[in-house]
Write a protein that holds these residues in place. Structure first.
Motif, PDB file in Angstrom:
ATOM      1  N   TRP A 106       7.024   2.000 -15.365  1.00 16.53           N
ATOM      2  CA  TRP A 106       6.211   1.985 -16.589  1.00 16.53           C
ATOM      3  C   TRP A 106       5.372   0.706 -16.684  1.00 16.53           C
ATOM      4  CZ3 TRP A 106       4.878   5.530 -20.013  1.00 16.53           C
ATOM      5  CH2 TRP A 106       4.340   5.130 -21.236  1.00 16.53           C
ATOM      6  N   LYS A 107       5.921  -0.418 -16.249  1.00 18.07           N
ATOM      7  CA  LYS A 107       5.225  -1.697 -16.377  1.00 18.07           C
ATOM      8  C   LYS A 107       4.296  -1.997 -15.213  1.00 18.07           C
ATOM      9  CE  LYS A 107       8.929  -3.956 -19.020  1.00 18.07           C
ATOM     10  NZ  LYS A 107       9.874  -5.096 -19.031  1.00 18.07           N
ATOM     11  N   HIS A 108       4.232  -1.124 -14.226  1.00 15.18           N
ATOM     12  CA  HIS A 108       3.432  -1.416 -13.042  1.00 15.18           C
ATOM     13  C   HIS A 108       1.963  -1.586 -13.424  1.00 15.18           C
ATOM     14  CE1 HIS A 108       1.901  -1.193  -8.937  1.00 15.18           C
ATOM     15  NE2 HIS A 108       3.153  -1.378  -8.532  1.00 15.18           N
ATOM     16  N   SER A 109       1.300  -2.580 -12.826  1.00 14.79           N
ATOM     17  CA  SER A 109      -0.084  -2.893 -13.189  1.00 14.79           C
ATOM     18  C   SER A 109      -1.065  -1.837 -12.720  1.00 14.79           C
ATOM     19  CB  SER A 109      -0.481  -4.252 -12.610  1.00 14.79           C
ATOM     20  OG  SER A 109      -0.361  -4.240 -11.200  1.00 14.79           O
ATOM     21  N   ASP A 110      -0.743  -1.104 -11.649  1.00 16.01           N
ATOM     22  CA  ASP A 110      -1.623  -0.047 -11.158  1.00 16.01           C
ATOM     23  C   ASP A 110      -1.290   1.259 -11.868  1.00 16.01           C
ATOM     24  OD1 ASP A 110      -2.969  -1.691  -9.317  1.00 16.01           O
ATOM     25  OD2 ASP A 110      -1.302  -1.483  -7.904  1.00 16.01           O
ATOM     26  N   ALA A 111      -2.301   2.098 -11.995  1.00 17.51           N
ATOM     27  CA  ALA A 111      -2.123   3.376 -12.674  1.00 17.51           C
ATOM     28  C   ALA A 111      -1.397   4.355 -11.761  1.00 17.51           C
ATOM     29  CB  ALA A 111      -3.472   3.936 -13.088  1.00 17.51           C
ATOM     30  N   ILE A 112      -0.296   4.914 -12.238  1.00 22.09           N
ATOM     31  CA  ILE A 112       0.488   5.892 -11.490  1.00 22.09           C
ATOM     32  C   ILE A 112       0.454   7.199 -12.268  1.00 22.09           C
ATOM     33  CG2 ILE A 112       2.753   6.496 -10.588  1.00 22.09           C
ATOM     34  CD1 ILE A 112       3.321   3.547 -10.215  1.00 22.09           C
ATOM     35  N   LEU A 113      -0.034   8.264 -11.627  1.00 27.98           N
ATOM     36  CA  LEU A 113      -0.176   9.577 -12.249  1.00 27.98           C
ATOM     37  C   LEU A 113       0.626  10.589 -11.442  1.00 27.98           C
ATOM     38  CD1 LEU A 113      -4.071   9.563 -12.741  1.00 27.98           C
ATOM     39  CD2 LEU A 113      -2.343   8.700 -14.319  1.00 27.98           C
ATOM     40  N   VAL A 164      13.454  19.454  -2.275  1.00 25.84           N
ATOM     41  CA  VAL A 164      12.350  20.366  -2.574  1.00 25.84           C
ATOM     42  C   VAL A 164      11.221  19.570  -3.231  1.00 25.84           C
ATOM     43  CG1 VAL A 164      11.662  22.408  -3.887  1.00 25.84           C
ATOM     44  CG2 VAL A 164      13.926  22.293  -2.822  1.00 25.84           C
ATOM     45  N   PRO A 165       9.960  19.786  -2.818  1.00 24.67           N
ATOM     46  CA  PRO A 165       8.846  19.062  -3.464  1.00 24.67           C
ATOM     47  C   PRO A 165       8.795  19.345  -4.967  1.00 24.67           C
ATOM     48  CG  PRO A 165       8.113  20.080  -1.419  1.00 24.67           C
ATOM     49  CD  PRO A 165       9.495  20.605  -1.681  1.00 24.67           C
ATOM     50  N   HIS A 166       8.677  18.291  -5.737  1.00 18.66           N
ATOM     51  CA  HIS A 166       8.662  18.419  -7.197  1.00 18.66           C
ATOM     52  C   HIS A 166       7.252  18.244  -7.763  1.00 18.66           C
ATOM     53  CE1 HIS A 166      10.049  18.126 -11.347  1.00 18.66           C
ATOM     54  NE2 HIS A 166       9.326  17.018 -11.475  1.00 18.66           N
ATOM     55  N   CYS A 167       6.508  17.252  -7.282  1.00 18.31           N
ATOM     56  CA  CYS A 167       5.166  16.998  -7.801  1.00 18.31           C
ATOM     57  C   CYS A 167       4.452  16.081  -6.823  1.00 18.31           C
ATOM     58  CB  CYS A 167       5.195  16.389  -9.196  1.00 18.31           C
ATOM     59  SG  CYS A 167       5.963  14.749  -9.287  1.00 18.31           S
ATOM     60  N   LEU A 168       3.206  15.776  -7.131  1.00 15.11           N
ATOM     61  CA  LEU A 168       2.425  14.792  -6.394  1.00 15.11           C
ATOM     62  C   LEU A 168       2.258  13.546  -7.265  1.00 15.11           C
ATOM     63  CD1 LEU A 168      -0.468  16.816  -4.718  1.00 15.11           C
ATOM     64  CD2 LEU A 168       1.628  15.949  -3.670  1.00 15.11           C
ATOM     65  N   ALA A 169       2.301  12.382  -6.620  1.00 14.34           N
ATOM     66  CA  ALA A 169       2.106  11.107  -7.323  1.00 14.34           C
ATOM     67  C   ALA A 169       0.892  10.407  -6.738  1.00 14.34           C
ATOM     68  CB  ALA A 169       3.341  10.219  -7.200  1.00 14.34           C
ATOM     69  N   PHE A 170       0.108   9.795  -7.607  1.00 13.24           N
ATOM     70  CA  PHE A 170      -1.075   9.041  -7.216  1.00 13.24           C
ATOM     71  C   PHE A 170      -0.965   7.636  -7.802  1.00 13.24           C
ATOM     72  CE2 PHE A 170      -2.283  13.455  -7.335  1.00 13.24           C
ATOM     73  CZ  PHE A 170      -3.051  13.632  -6.187  1.00 13.24           C
ATOM     74  N   MET A 171      -1.282   6.648  -6.991  1.00 13.35           N
ATOM     75  CA  MET A 171      -1.330   5.263  -7.446  1.00 13.35           C
ATOM     76  C   MET A 171      -2.758   4.755  -7.248  1.00 13.35           C
ATOM     77  SD  MET A 171       0.710   1.858  -6.115  1.00 13.35           S
ATOM     78  CE  MET A 171       2.313   2.626  -6.341  1.00 13.35           C
ATOM     79  N   LEU A 172      -3.444   4.423  -8.360  1.00 15.05           N
ATOM     80  CA  LEU A 172      -4.817   3.922  -8.322  1.00 15.05           C
ATOM     81  C   LEU A 172      -4.758   2.406  -8.355  1.00 15.05           C
ATOM     82  CD1 LEU A 172      -6.439   6.417 -10.865  1.00 15.05           C
ATOM     83  CD2 LEU A 172      -6.011   6.725  -8.422  1.00 15.05           C
ATOM     84  N   LEU A 173      -5.168   1.778  -7.260  1.00 13.62           N
ATOM     85  CA  LEU A 173      -5.005   0.335  -7.101  1.00 13.62           C
ATOM     86  C   LEU A 173      -6.211  -0.408  -7.670  1.00 13.62           C
ATOM     87  CD1 LEU A 173      -3.707   0.300  -3.401  1.00 13.62           C
ATOM     88  CD2 LEU A 173      -2.369   0.447  -5.507  1.00 13.62           C
ATOM     89  N   ASN A 174      -5.900  -1.490  -8.401  1.00 11.48           N
ATOM     90  CA  ASN A 174      -6.929  -2.427  -8.907  1.00 11.48           C
ATOM     91  C   ASN A 174      -8.042  -1.690  -9.654  1.00 11.48           C
ATOM     92  OD1 ASN A 174      -5.519  -4.550  -7.677  1.00 11.48           O
ATOM     93  ND2 ASN A 174      -6.674  -4.315  -5.766  1.00 11.48           N
ATOM     94  N   TRP A 175      -7.650  -0.936 -10.657  1.00 12.42           N
ATOM     95  CA  TRP A 175      -8.638  -0.173 -11.421  1.00 12.42           C
ATOM     96  C   TRP A 175      -9.247  -1.053 -12.515  1.00 12.42           C
ATOM     97  CZ3 TRP A 175      -8.224   0.538 -16.677  1.00 12.42           C
ATOM     98  CH2 TRP A 175      -6.975   0.240 -17.250  1.00 12.42           C
ATOM     99  N   THR A 176     -10.446  -0.682 -12.920  1.00 13.82           N
ATOM    100  CA  THR A 176     -11.131  -1.373 -14.017  1.00 13.82           C
ATOM    101  C   THR A 176     -12.200  -0.450 -14.575  1.00 13.82           C
ATOM    102  OG1 THR A 176     -12.404  -3.337 -14.664  1.00 13.82           O
ATOM    103  CG2 THR A 176     -12.815  -2.448 -12.480  1.00 13.82           C
ATOM    104  N   PHE A 177     -12.462  -0.588 -15.873  1.00 11.69           N
ATOM    105  CA  PHE A 177     -13.509   0.213 -16.498  1.00 11.69           C
ATOM    106  C   PHE A 177     -14.881  -0.299 -16.048  1.00 11.69           C
ATOM    107  CE2 PHE A 177     -10.213   1.248 -19.697  1.00 11.69           C
ATOM    108  CZ  PHE A 177     -10.318   2.630 -19.618  1.00 11.69           C
ATOM    109  N   ILE A 178     -15.781   0.635 -15.844  1.00 12.78           N
ATOM    110  CA  ILE A 178     -17.135   0.279 -15.437  1.00 12.78           C
ATOM    111  C   ILE A 178     -17.928  -0.109 -16.685  1.00 12.78           C
ATOM    112  CG2 ILE A 178     -19.257   1.093 -14.348  1.00 12.78           C
ATOM    113  CD1 ILE A 178     -17.565   2.988 -12.693  1.00 12.78           C
TER     114      ILE A 178
END
Length: 876
Positions: A766-773, A862-876
């Protein structure tokens, strides 16, 4: 005793005569002296004694005092020569008279000031006693309600023991069925004067219950302390429908003058676009009923403007007080239907108004603003703009009080003139700057604005206005540019979300360090547009000004919450193509909201180019910045609380934790920044100016974002304190699966943020600085979970992320890459995706340097879901 000695001791009694030894022949000499003194005329004034002036002499001295309270020695001697009735007065005595006169004047002013302070303290004491009585009534009512609720909880009944979700949700409906008379107002014909008067009297009663009673639970705003020189007692609503603010204080103006100022809402309410009184109906009791249509500006480009259709009732009370109350006319209240304007959202004014009571030396005012701004019609991240009573208090309630106090001080002559102009002139300049900026941000079609383009990649909107004279106003002389060359006005505008940046601090930095974000070529282009000669479109240049920036203050409000100033951009000569500008450039600038201790205050920096003449009717083309804090509403109506409870029951204890912590989101210092820059153009250069404006606004946004990151505290650290992970067993299991699957596919642990190493896997995730979806393994993947950073980049909540399509988050390029790499992810379990752009629920763009995608496996493999980690994100 000699004459010189007698002048030196003018304030002391004459000393006793001294006996001198007699010399031969002294008797004859003294007799001769006495004989001469007896023949000369006796002086009428003795400098060593009190001088009693005649009325004519006092009148002559008063005339001189009114012209010059402190005349010089030469002026006093000239006075003696020119005024025959003063010739028998010594110059030193005249000097003493002027000293005494100045002392009496100072004592009189001090006595008058103390009397004024005493009157204010007496009136404030009365006000505080009334406020204390109201608070005691509120406490008594709360104690009674608490006791009644406690008795109901201990009473064995099916209604209280049933804790199911259905009973909680339907309890309010059952209460309405048991009390139908409370919810249904009496039937009346509100289309005639008698019916409107009934609505007006009902509005008056409800307003008085809010102003002086306990109809609303009021909570005093922090930092608003009462006193003889304070703005007053400011309070905001707690746990009521809509948002409300209340203020009470003293002003040194008569009640009728106060009522006149408050009715002129466009003069003090900066968000007011227009107020039209469509009907005026006199009542039999000496009052008036007015049917009013009002439009207000949208504070940002991401929201729609509001309009109101209200009834305003003005009446006098038996104690000599004036009451101006107002409410919206809706289907429930009855009454005629108001205008229906496209592109405006109809908002509602709940019973509000002003109670103006006469007191010694002025008036005692109670102001109540209570509105329902239809917050559900805007994106979720912007709802605090319409749900925060603090923002309402700053924009309307406090603004009205400050304006009245400013007028009172100007009327008493306590505010000196600046630059040879009356304070009302500077007030007009401030209103024109603010109104021009609001017109640019909103771009109403009836003002001549039309959409030219919308840059989806940067969310920069370009609008044009080919009727600048209509926009500037018929009473303002248009610039020579518009009169000699066909053209118009172009506006480039955009909005962006800022994280943990105090609005006051950011605006203060932009004001004091213009070279960090402005371009000298663009400023020169704006300055040249005030002249009749054409000027080529500049190219943007890196670097600062050619010279320094000098701030020349013009005026400020009483509490220094707003500044009007002239900015002189000192240049050593600026040449572009065939045009050479050797003179300095000037900007008229309005800066407001730079007090960091004012809760809910909007910070704004608006400026417009002017020439050296700086005429009162100079055309203004305002541009600038507005930063509004997204102060989340700390209380919600009972219906909303029921919905939150139902949602929490649906998603488990994690949802309940999320709902309980929504109020803590107020500590998350978000703000929305709106940028709008206006440029004049010739018809044949419109496309070139549009390209320059888009490029310039994009560069300014990047500069502001860089400044915001530099002055903001740590984004990660601040959000850890304000958000907490869900606590359901499903969430704990999912966090463990995500971490274990990442380790299995990469052979390394997820690089967690620094948290001391004692947190659970869910807390670390939860506290990770990168966005995990996380998204489901369906043909059309749907989002199911996100950590705190993921919710930030999507600008949503954990509840609303459920079943959000993954395609709605990724851009076209991101979707193509995902579909190409999806077989690899399912086969090998991991893939590294290139950087890209994703879109939030508000439609804003956020970039990331790289994305890591992996397959999350359950305990059974058994596969449950896919996880994505977006590194060093910032709003444009």
């Amino acid at each position: 005793m000699t004459r010189r000695a007698s002048l030196a001791v003018a304030a002391a009694p004459p000393p006793p005569p001294r006996r001198l030894p007699r010399a031969p022949g002294s008797s004859a000499a003294m007799a001769a002296v006495a004989s001469r003194e007896s023949l000369s005329p006796a002086p009428q004034v003795d400098a060593g004694k009190y001088v009693r002036y005649t009325p004519e002499q006092v009148e002559a001295l008063e005339r001189v005092y009114n012209e010059c309270p402190k005349p010089s020695s030469l002026r006093r001697q000239q006075l003696i020569r020119e005024c025959p009735i003063l010739r028998n007065i010594e110059p030193k005595q005249i000097k003493v008279w002027f000293q005494n006169r100045r002392c009496r004047e100072k004592q009189r002013k001090e006595a008058s000031r103390l009397q004024t302070v005493n009157r204010k303290l007496t009136a404030m004491n009365k006000l505080l006693m009334e406020e204390n009585d109201r608070l005691q009534k509120q406490v008594s009512r709360l104690v009674y309600d608490n006791g009644s609720m406690r008795n109901q909880l201990h009473k064995p009944s099916a209604a209280t023991t049933d804790t199911s979700c259905e009973s909680v949700v339907t309890s309010g409906q059952h209460h309405q069925q048991q009390n139908p008379a409370v919810q249904r107002p009496p039937q009346r014909d509100a289309n005639n004067p008698a019916g409107l008067l009934a609505i007006a009297e009902e509005t008056l009663a409800e307003f008085m219950s809010k102003a002086t009673g306990t109809a609303v639970n009021w909570v005093q705003m922090v930092g608003m302390k009462p006193g003889p020189d304070s703005i007053g007692i400011i309070a905001v609503s707690h746990n009521c429908s809509g948002v409300a603010a209340r203020a009470c204080g003293l002003v040194s103006l008569e009640p009728t003058k106060v009522a006149e100022i408050l009715k002129d809402r466009a003069s003090w309410y900066r968000d007011c676009r227009c107020v039209d009184t469509l009907h005026v109906i006199p009542t039999g009791n000496g009052g008036t009923i007015e049917l009013i249509y009002m439009q207000t500006y949208a504070p940002t480009t991401l929201a729609e403007p509001r309009d109101f259709w209200t009834l305003r009732y003005t009446s006098g009370l038996d104690d000599g007080s004036l009451v101006i109350c107002e409410r919206s006319l809706t289907q429930s209240t009855g009454g005629p239907s108001g205008p229906n304007t496209p592109n405006f959202i109809r908002a509602e004014v709940l019973p509000s108004g002003y109670l103006i009571r006469p007191c010694e030396g002025g008036s005692m005012i109670h102001i109540v603003d209570h509105v329902d701004l239809d917050a559900w019609s805007v994106p979720e991240v912007l709802r605090p703009l319409y749900e925060s009573p603090k923002i309402l208090a700053q924009k309307m309630t406090v603004a009205a009080f400050r304006h009245i106090r400013q007028i009172a001080l100007e009327s008493s002559g306590e505010i000196p003139y600046g630059a040879g102009r009356q304070p009302a002139v500077f007030r007009t300049f401030s209103q024109r700057l603010s109104r021009g900026f609001n017109d640019a941000v909103n771009g109403f079609p009836d003002d001549g604005w039309s959409l030219l383009s919308n840059d989806g990649a940067e969310d920069i909107t370009i609008t044009v206005n080919s009727s600048p004279n209509k926009l500037v106003g018929s009473h303002i002389s248009p610039a020579p540019f518009f009169s000699s060359i066909g053209g118009g006005i172009l506006c480039a505008k955009a909005s962006m979300l800022l994280q943990n940046v105090p609005p006051a601090l950011l605006v203060r930095f932009l004001r004091e360090h213009r070279s960090e974000w402005a371009d000298p070529g663009v400023d020169a282009y704006s300055a040249a547009s005030l002249r009749a000669s054409p000027y080529a479109v500049p190219g943007l240049r890196a670097g600062g000004f050619m010279g320094s920036q000098v701030i020349l203050p013009l005026a400020h409000t009483l509490e220094h919450e707003e500044f009007l100033e002239v900015i002189r951009l000192e240049g050593h000569g600026f040449s572009h193509d065939e045009v050479f500008l050797a003179r300095d450039m000037f900007l008229l600038q309005l800066c407001s909201g730079v007090d960091e201790n004012a809760p809910g205050a909007c910070a704004q920096l608006v400026f417009a180019p002017i020439d050296e003449s700086f005429a009162d009717d100079a055309p203004l083309l305002p541009s600038g910045f507005r930063v509004i804090p997204l102060d989340a509403k700390t209380d919600v109506p009972s219906a909303t609380r029921t919905l939150d409870l139902a949602s929490a029951l649906e998603v488990g204890s994690g949802g309940a934790s999320r709902a309980s912590n929504d109020a803590s989101g107020a500590c998350n210092t978000r703000s929305v920044l709106t940028i709008a820059f206006q440029f004049s153009f010739e018809n044949h250069l419109r496309e070139s100016v549009a390209a320059m404006a888009r490029q310039y606004v994009r560069a300014v946004m990047a500069s502001v974002q860089r400044v915001a990151m530099a002055i903001a505290p740590s984004r990660i650290g601040s959000q850890i304190e304000t958000k907490h992970p869900p606590g359901s067993p499903e969430a704990l299991t999912l966090a463990r699966w995500i971490s274990r699957s990442y380790r299995a596919h990469t052979g390394a642990e997820i690089r967690w943020s620094d948290s001391g190493g004692a947190d659970s896997p869910l807390t670390l995730l939860w506290k990770h600085s990168d966005a995990i979806l996380c998204c489901s393994l369906k043909p059309a993947p749907m989002l199911t979970f996100a950590n705190s950073a993921g919710l930030d980049i999507l600008e949503t909540t954990l509840i609303n992320i459920q079943d959000m399509p993954l395609e709605a988050v990724l851009d076209d390029e991101g979707r193509k890459v995902l579909y190409l790499e999806l077989p690899k992810i399912m086969q090998q379990g991991l893939a590294y995706l290139p950087g890209g752009v994703c879109k939030s629920t508000m439609g804003r763009q956020a970039s990331y340097e790289q994305a890591v995608a992996w397959k999350v496996l359950g305990d059974d493999g058994v596969p449950h879901c896919l996880a994505f980690m977006l590194l060093n994100w910032t709003f444009i």
